[in-house]
Design a protein around this motif. Structure first.
Motif, PDB file in Angstrom:
ATOM      1  N   TRP A  84       3.751  -6.741  -8.954  1.00 36.93           N
ATOM      2  CA  TRP A  84       3.240  -6.325  -7.653  1.00 36.93           C
ATOM      3  C   TRP A  84       1.717  -6.295  -7.704  1.00 36.93           C
ATOM      4  O   TRP A  84       1.132  -5.901  -8.712  1.00 36.93           O
ATOM      5  N   LYS A 127      -6.136  -0.087  -5.431  1.00 34.60           N
ATOM      6  CA  LYS A 127      -6.722   1.237  -5.655  1.00 34.60           C
ATOM      7  C   LYS A 127      -7.619   1.585  -4.480  1.00 34.60           C
ATOM      8  O   LYS A 127      -7.649   2.717  -4.008  1.00 34.60           O
ATOM      9  N   TRP A 149      -1.451   5.546  -6.635  1.00 36.37           N
ATOM     10  CA  TRP A 149      -2.612   4.679  -6.840  1.00 36.37           C
ATOM     11  C   TRP A 149      -3.395   4.427  -5.560  1.00 36.37           C
ATOM     12  O   TRP A 149      -4.559   4.047  -5.609  1.00 36.37           O
ATOM     13  N   THR A 150      -2.784   4.572  -4.413  1.00 36.42           N
ATOM     14  CA  THR A 150      -3.425   4.233  -3.141  1.00 36.42           C
ATOM     15  C   THR A 150      -3.522   5.477  -2.267  1.00 36.42           C
ATOM     16  O   THR A 150      -2.534   6.206  -2.106  1.00 36.42           O
ATOM     17  N   LEU A 190       0.827  -1.208   0.000  1.00 37.72           N
ATOM     18  CA  LEU A 190       0.000   0.000   0.000  1.00 37.72           C
ATOM     19  C   LEU A 190       0.862   1.259   0.000  1.00 37.72           C
ATOM     20  O   LEU A 190       0.517   2.260  -0.648  1.00 37.72           O
ATOM     21  N   GLN A 210      -4.970  -4.421  -8.219  1.00 38.16           N
ATOM     22  CA  GLN A 210      -4.429  -4.211  -9.556  1.00 38.16           C
ATOM     23  C   GLN A 210      -3.031  -4.809  -9.620  1.00 38.16           C
ATOM     24  O   GLN A 210      -2.248  -4.670  -8.678  1.00 38.16           O
ATOM     25  N   LEU A 221      -1.158  -4.253  -6.146  1.00 35.67           N
ATOM     26  CA  LEU A 221      -1.408  -3.013  -5.419  1.00 35.67           C
ATOM     27  C   LEU A 221      -2.915  -2.793  -5.326  1.00 35.67           C
ATOM     28  O   LEU A 221      -3.690  -3.429  -6.045  1.00 35.67           O
ATOM     29  N   HIS A 228       0.646  -4.753 -11.232  1.00 36.22           N
ATOM     30  CA  HIS A 228       1.544  -3.818 -11.902  1.00 36.22           C
ATOM     31  C   HIS A 228       2.931  -4.441 -11.974  1.00 36.22           C
ATOM     32  O   HIS A 228       3.439  -4.953 -10.970  1.00 36.22           O
ATOM     33  N   GLY A 258       2.010   1.713  -3.442  1.00 39.55           N
ATOM     34  CA  GLY A 258       0.889   2.238  -4.215  1.00 39.55           C
ATOM     35  C   GLY A 258       0.696   3.727  -3.989  1.00 39.55           C
ATOM     36  O   GLY A 258       0.367   4.481  -4.915  1.00 39.55           O
ATOM     37  N   HIS A 259       0.927   4.165  -2.763  1.00 36.78           N
ATOM     38  CA  HIS A 259       0.804   5.591  -2.450  1.00 36.78           C
ATOM     39  C   HIS A 259       1.915   6.393  -3.130  1.00 36.78           C
ATOM     40  O   HIS A 259       1.677   7.490  -3.670  1.00 36.78           O
TER      41      HIS A 259
END
Length: 537
Positions: A500, A504, A453-454, A445, A510, A502, A512, A448-449
């Motif tokens: 990975w 949303k 994306w997160t 996460l 998702q 990840l 990636h 992702g941030h």
């Protein structure tokens, strides 16, 4: 000696609604060494001195179940203290049972060497153990032993014994693979029903594969249940622990089956946690090009995740689970009562896979985790049955859509990219798999941030859930370069980088592929965000 004090003590504490203290574990914490190392470095007198000191401290607090090592009552002062301040119950086991448990346990015990030495020690201590005011035979199911002790205490206190945990009627989830579908049966105290299910899995012999931790606790109970089939039974014991999850024990177990003249109508029963299930499943996959096997999970992690899906395998020196196969079980038998002997740390670690399932695919389950963490940690059987059912149903849906992990099934790897790297780089056994997954989910996460994306609230929500379940949100970083090298050898590596998973948002995973060239930068971000900690932090 060899009575199963920790397992029985944990069960008794739950029946009494009390805390549990394992004095040997407290001594290990005080010295920051395992018991055998304390004896080697400091000697037995230092160990006994600390044992007596901590015993006095432990008995100063009321309302707890205290498990003592076999040598704790050798001192007269300790025995007098127990008589005055506690209900002292000795767990009686006969000599042959004690020898079997202690010599086959695979654990280093400082005063035990050969069978003859163990027998001499047993006979030397027996008169002292006989001085206990109360004695209970510690053979059979640990839950039954705990119930007998609780009944004894209730009688001494003039009250009615506690009511056993609720009976959970069996339910079924179906993994509907074309031509190879199978049921996941979820219930409690339902092993007696297993024999009838095995009748449809051929008429040949049955091999029970377990490990040296689980076999002494549950193997006899399972063997009694399947004896009703009237089929030939073979028991094989494998080593326990992630650090011993290699191809060697698998080939040795396969040798035993083949030397016993195994046939394709024979069945393999896998009794244990995720490690045992993976190894036993690989034995079934390799032997005679594929034998039917039944998963009988005994850990939370295995019950909610690894027992379903057919991924079986072992570790290689290059990384985790790099040798294996896809070999679906013919049946999964989830008896919740088998979880009663699971140590608390392993229970919590298994809940990480529940969190993973909730985040990627079940918002109702996520809300349950947020609203009932205490019930989960206290092992409420009704809540746990619902958790297992929901996790099984979700994973079955994913496996049916993508059995061999060529696409959609990869979302189940959420949190595992960093987790597998940590397990390999730190050394198998340093972190339990679920603990590594907990840290890996936070890492995913946070990455992702970094990539936009997160959102931060989802990361904070995950951290809060993990902390409420007693799970880590950070881990010590391995030596420089070791984590990245371990991740580069992972199964999730593709030509252009590492895959990975990840998020949303909740239920929006998702996939990636991020280039290897940027891996060190991502790990640097995890250091800055407190996911990877420098040694000593």
């Amino acid at each position: 000696m060899g009575a199963g004090k920790s397992t029985i003590g944990t069960r008794l504490a739950r029946l009494l609604g009390a805390g549990f203290v394992d004095l040997d574990a407290e001594i290990e914490w005080a010295f920051a060494l395992p018991v055998d190392e304390i004896f080697r470095v400091y000697g037995e007198p230092a160990f006994r001195e600390m044992e007596s000191r901590l015993l006095k401290q432990a008995l100063s607090v009321q309302g707890r179940v205290l498990a003592l090592g076999g040598g704790a009552v050798l001192e007269l002062e300790n025995r007098e203290l127990l008589r005055a301040s506690a209900t002292w119950v000795n767990l009686d086991v006969d000599l042959s049972t004690a020898c079997m448990r202690l010599l086959d346990a695979g654990k280093a015990r400082p005063l035990l060497g050969s069978d003859a030495e163990l027998r001499a020690l047993y006979l030397e201590r027996a008169p002292i153990y006989a001085q206990a005011p109360h004695r209970v035979v510690a053979e059979g199911d640990p839950g039954d032993v705990a119930a007998r002790i609780e009944s004894l205490i209730a009688t001494l206190e003039g009250r009615t014994p506690a009511v056993p945990a609720s009976f959970i009627p069996s339910c079924r989830e179906r993994v509907e693979l074309p031509g190879r579908g199978y049921d996941v049966v979820i219930g409690s105290n339902n092993l007696d029903e297993l024999a009838a299910e095995l009748a449809r899995l051929g008429s040949g012999p049955i091999a029970l594969l377990s490990d040296w931790n689980v076999a002494p606790l549950h193997a006899d109970k399972l063997l009694r249940a399947v004896a009703a089939t009237g089929r030939e039974l073979l028991q094989v014991t494998l080593p326990a622990g992630e650090e011993r999850k290699g191809i060697g024990p698998v080939l040795e177990a396969t040798d035993q089956l083949l030397e016993a003249g195994w046939r394709r109508d024979g069945v393999v029963l896998a009794l244990g946690g995720g490690v045992l299930g993976d190894m036993a499943g690989l034995v079934a996959a390799l032997c005679l090009r594929g034998l039917p096997f039944v998963q009988v999970p005994t850990t939370v992690l295995a019950m909610v995740d690894s027992c379903v899906g057919g991924k079986v395998g072992v570790n290689h020196r290059s990384g985790k689970n790099l040798l294996g196969a896809f070999h679906q079980p013919a049946l999964v038998w989830a008896d919740l009562s088998l979880l009663d002997t699971l140590p608390d740390r392993y229970w919590r670690a298994g809940l990480a896979e529940v969190v993973k399932t909730a985040l990627i695919g079940d918002e109702v389950l996520l809300e349950l985790l947020e609203t009932k963490p205490i019930a989960l940690l206290e092992r409420d059987p009704v809540v746990m049955a619902e958790v297992v059912r929901r996790c099984t149903a979700f994973k079955a849906q994913v496996v049916v859509a993508d059995e061999r992990e060529s696409g959609a099934r990869r979302i189940l790897n959420f949190g595992h990219t960093v987790a597998h790297g940590l397990e390999t780089a730190l050394g198998f056994g340093h972190l339990l798999h679920g603990e590594a997954v907990a840290v890996g989910m936070v890492a995913a996460l946070e990455i992702g941030h970094v990539l936009g994306w997160t959102e931060r609230p989802l990361i904070d929500r995950l951290r809060s859930i993990l902390r409420s379940l007693g799970l880590p949100v950070s881990a010590p970083e391995p030596p420089p370069g070791l984590l990245s090298r371990s991740m580069e050898r992972d199964k999730k590596l593709v030509e252009s980088g590492i895959t990975w998973v990840l998020l949303k948002d909740v239920c929006q995973p998702q996939q990636h592929v991020l280039p290897l060239s940027g891996l060190e930068d991502l790990l640097s971000q995890l250091r800055e965000r407190g996911v990877l900690l420098a040694r000593g932090e």
